[in-house]
Design a protein around this motif. Structure first.
Motif, PDB file in Angstrom:
ATOM      1  N   LYS A 219       0.825   2.607  10.423  1.00  0.00           N
ATOM      2  CA  LYS A 219       0.800   2.965  11.838  1.00  0.00           C
ATOM      3  C   LYS A 219      -0.362   3.901  12.139  1.00  0.00           C
ATOM      4  O   LYS A 219      -0.449   4.999  11.582  1.00  0.00           O
ATOM      5  N   LEU A 220      -1.252   3.478  13.049  1.00  0.00           N
ATOM      6  CA  LEU A 220      -2.370   4.312  13.473  1.00  0.00           C
ATOM      7  C   LEU A 220      -1.958   5.156  14.676  1.00  0.00           C
ATOM      8  O   LEU A 220      -1.650   4.628  15.738  1.00  0.00           O
ATOM      9  N   LEU A 221      -1.958   6.459  14.500  1.00  0.00           N
ATOM     10  CA  LEU A 221      -1.602   7.375  15.582  1.00  0.00           C
ATOM     11  C   LEU A 221      -2.850   7.868  16.291  1.00  0.00           C
ATOM     12  O   LEU A 221      -3.967   7.769  15.769  1.00  0.00           O
ATOM     13  N   ALA A 222      -2.660   8.416  17.469  1.00  0.00           N
ATOM     14  CA  ALA A 222      -3.753   9.095  18.153  1.00  0.00           C
ATOM     15  C   ALA A 222      -4.240  10.246  17.289  1.00  0.00           C
ATOM     16  O   ALA A 222      -3.469  10.830  16.518  1.00  0.00           O
ATOM     17  N   PHE A 223      -5.530  10.568  17.414  1.00  0.00           N
ATOM     18  CA  PHE A 223      -6.061  11.680  16.628  1.00  0.00           C
ATOM     19  C   PHE A 223      -5.332  12.971  17.018  1.00  0.00           C
ATOM     20  O   PHE A 223      -5.072  13.203  18.204  1.00  0.00           O
ATOM     21  N   LEU A 227      -7.322  19.898  16.434  1.00  0.00           N
ATOM     22  CA  LEU A 227      -7.388  19.733  14.984  1.00  0.00           C
ATOM     23  C   LEU A 227      -8.394  20.707  14.380  1.00  0.00           C
ATOM     24  O   LEU A 227      -9.567  20.714  14.765  1.00  0.00           O
ATOM     25  N   ASN A 228      -7.948  21.522  13.460  1.00  0.00           N
ATOM     26  CA  ASN A 228      -8.823  22.451  12.748  1.00  0.00           C
ATOM     27  C   ASN A 228      -9.425  21.737  11.535  1.00  0.00           C
ATOM     28  O   ASN A 228      -9.249  22.142  10.383  1.00  0.00           O
ATOM     29  N   TYR A 229     -10.117  20.652  11.834  1.00  0.00           N
ATOM     30  CA  TYR A 229     -10.609  19.756  10.795  1.00  0.00           C
ATOM     31  C   TYR A 229     -11.562  18.789  11.480  1.00  0.00           C
ATOM     32  O   TYR A 229     -11.327  18.386  12.629  1.00  0.00           O
ATOM     33  N   GLU A 230     -12.634  18.411  10.806  1.00  0.00           N
ATOM     34  CA  GLU A 230     -13.590  17.478  11.410  1.00  0.00           C
ATOM     35  C   GLU A 230     -13.247  16.044  11.031  1.00  0.00           C
ATOM     36  O   GLU A 230     -13.350  15.663   9.873  1.00  0.00           O
ATOM     37  N   LEU A 231     -12.839  15.251  11.996  1.00  0.00           N
ATOM     38  CA  LEU A 231     -12.533  13.833  11.797  1.00  0.00           C
ATOM     39  C   LEU A 231     -13.496  13.011  12.636  1.00  0.00           C
ATOM     40  O   LEU A 231     -13.520  13.124  13.860  1.00  0.00           O
ATOM     41  N   GLU A 396     -11.800   3.450  19.207  1.00  0.00           N
ATOM     42  CA  GLU A 396     -11.044   3.683  20.443  1.00  0.00           C
ATOM     43  C   GLU A 396     -10.263   4.990  20.363  1.00  0.00           C
ATOM     44  O   GLU A 396     -10.232   5.774  21.326  1.00  0.00           O
ATOM     45  N   LEU A 397      -9.632   5.210  19.226  1.00  0.00           N
ATOM     46  CA  LEU A 397      -8.855   6.449  19.055  1.00  0.00           C
ATOM     47  C   LEU A 397      -9.768   7.669  19.075  1.00  0.00           C
ATOM     48  O   LEU A 397      -9.388   8.732  19.579  1.00  0.00           O
TER      49      LEU A 397
END
Length: 400
Positions: A219-223, A227-231, A396-397
């Motif tokens: 399951k792909l969730l929204a980011f 977030l204290n993290y670089e995605l 997209e996310l």
């Protein structure tokens, strides 16, 4: 086991969390209590990738070796060994040993030579530690000179106390297939104590770990918000590579990684390549040096695999998800395809019938590989998906 520093530092008690320190004391107490046990007494420490299991193991082993030199200690002159069935992790332990006067390189080795030597000498040792115990062979492997049926069973015969660190979500080969149920079955008749580490200590933000866990379930969730993290998600491999190189220059220990979905041959003198859009980089070479792959500056121009990065920390990881990981937009599901996985030796049919559903085990193994790779970066993760539908959905996310 962290590679986040330019040098390798043995975890000290002050660096452990309260939970880690508690487990460290439990293991030392357990070892002292069962120092003459027969059959072997077993302590099992489990936890997810990045929960700090190896840090605890390193700290306990170091403390044990200190006490082994003290005449007033119950551990005085004990014969202790730490085993790990992973070449690159073994090199880390050797590096740690070279920095102290109470740790010896000879006390760190792979399981097979340890088993073969002690069987030949017909003797037992006092305490054995096994890091990444889920990598122990659970069937014979004549190519690697293991002639028994199970490395765990053999090690149990050779020690009084056995300390196992395991994560069944990090099983990456069917010849080393393990489950919690299998482990408990093999430990029947032994005194067993268990402990768990659940806190995520590698990834800077636990919300990132939860997002990855969901992806692994399909399951792909929204980011995650705030977030204290670089995605980052990329539409091509070239900008992903540029992102990794920029972080490596700034922070160090940033590398490209990929699922084993691209052709390769072990020990080949010719380079084998990973392709990601317009990017083409060679796979990691077999590492004959004593230094781990990720600590060598020239490997910034290679792509790391599960065999060179499992168990280690990077600061930033650029991960290429190959053709075996796809997305179905109709069902909103991430799908995993073992038949597209190039590392078919990892999926070879077992000679022992302890897999109720081999296809399910193959899918689980592939999920484990993806989970391990996505959880390497402490501060950031960059992604590129070869599958167009998965790439589109991730982009997209990222825009939302």
């Amino acid at each position: 086991m962290s590679l986040a520093e330019s040098t390798f530092i043995l975890p000290a008690a002050a660096q452990l969390t309260a939970k880690q320190q508690q487990i460290k004391e439990q293991i030392l107490s357990f070892a002292a209590q069962h120092l003459h046990a027969q059959p072997a007494a077993v302590f099992v420490l489990s936890g997810d990738a990045g929960s700090g299991k190896s840090a605890v193991l390193s700290a306990v082993f170091a403390e044990l070796q200190r006490r082994a030199q003290r005449k007033d200690s119950v551990f005085y002159q004990t014969d202790d060994h730490l085993l790990v069935n992973h070449n690159e992790m073994l090199k880390i332990y050797w590096e740690i040993a070279s920095q102290t006067n109470y740790l010896k390189k000879k006390n760190f080795e792979k399981p097979t030579p340890f088993i073969n030597r002690l069987n030949k000498q017909k003797r037992l040792v006092d305490i054995v530690f096994v890091d990444e115990a889920q990598l122990l062979l659970s069937q014979s492997d004549h190519f690697n000179h293991f002639w028994g049926t199970n490395q765990l069973d053999e090690i149990l015969k050779l020690t009084h106390v056995l300390i196992l660190v395991a994560d069944f979500k990090q099983v990456v080969k069917l010849k080393s297939y393990w489950s919690k149920e299998m482990l408990l079955q093999h430990l029947q008749g032994h005194q067993v104590k268990t402990a768990d580490l659940n806190q995520q200590l590698r990834l800077k933000d636990e919300k990132m770990a939860a997002w990855i866990d969901s992806l692994i379930t399909g399951k792909l969730l929204a980011f995650p918000a705030q977030l204290n993290y670089e995605l980052q998600v990329f539409a091509d491999g070239q900008p992903l590579f540029a992102w990794v190189k920029a972080h490596d220059q700034k922070s160090g220990l940033s590398r490209m990684l990929a699922t084993t979905d691209f052709p390769f041959r072990v020990y080949s003198k010719e380079p084998w390549y990973v392709t990601a859009g317009t990017l083409k980089l060679p796979w990691d070479r077999f590492n004959y040096l004593d230094r781990p792959w990720a600590s060598q500056p020239e490997t910034i121009n290679e792509v790391g695999s599960i065999y060179t990065i499992q168990g280690f920390d990077l600061n930033y990881a650029g991960v290429i998800l190959g053709p075996s990981v796809t997305y179905d937009s109709k069902t909103n599901q991430v799908l995993f395809h073992p038949e597209k996985f190039e590392d078919q030796t990892a999926l070879q049919k077992r000679r022992q019938a302890d897999l109720p559903n081999e296809r399910a085990a193959q899918v689980k193994l592939l999920k484990n590989v993806v989970n391990i790779l996505l959880k390497r970066g402490r501060f950031g993760l960059g992604l590129f998906a070869v599958d167009p539908a998965l790439e589109k959905r991730l982009l997209e996310l990222a825009k939302q």
